[in-house]
Design a protein around this motif. Structure first.
Motif: not given
Length: 62
Positions: A9-14
């Motif tokens: 998930d992009p949110w987690l990757l950040e």
């Protein structure tokens, strides 16, 4: 050919950081791994779960 999209998930990757250097990780679609340029390491993602253990980091080769 495998899917080059990031399975995380992009949110987690950040928010993910290298367990060795505490620097941000980025998705490398060619390797299909999370990479830290600061340490020159790549971390696997298994079944959509990043394996962020220091011993799981593999040296990046050109």
């Amino acid at each position: 050919m495998s899917d080059a999209r990031c399975p995380i998930d992009p949110w987690l990757l950040e928010r993910l950081v290298c367990p060795v250097t505490r620097t941000p990780l980025r998705w490398d679609s060619a390797r299909q791994m999370l990479v830290t340029d600061a340490a020159g390491l790549a971390y696997p993602v298994r079944d959509g779960v990043p394996v962020l253990l220091p011993e799981a980091g593999m040296p990046i080769t050109a």
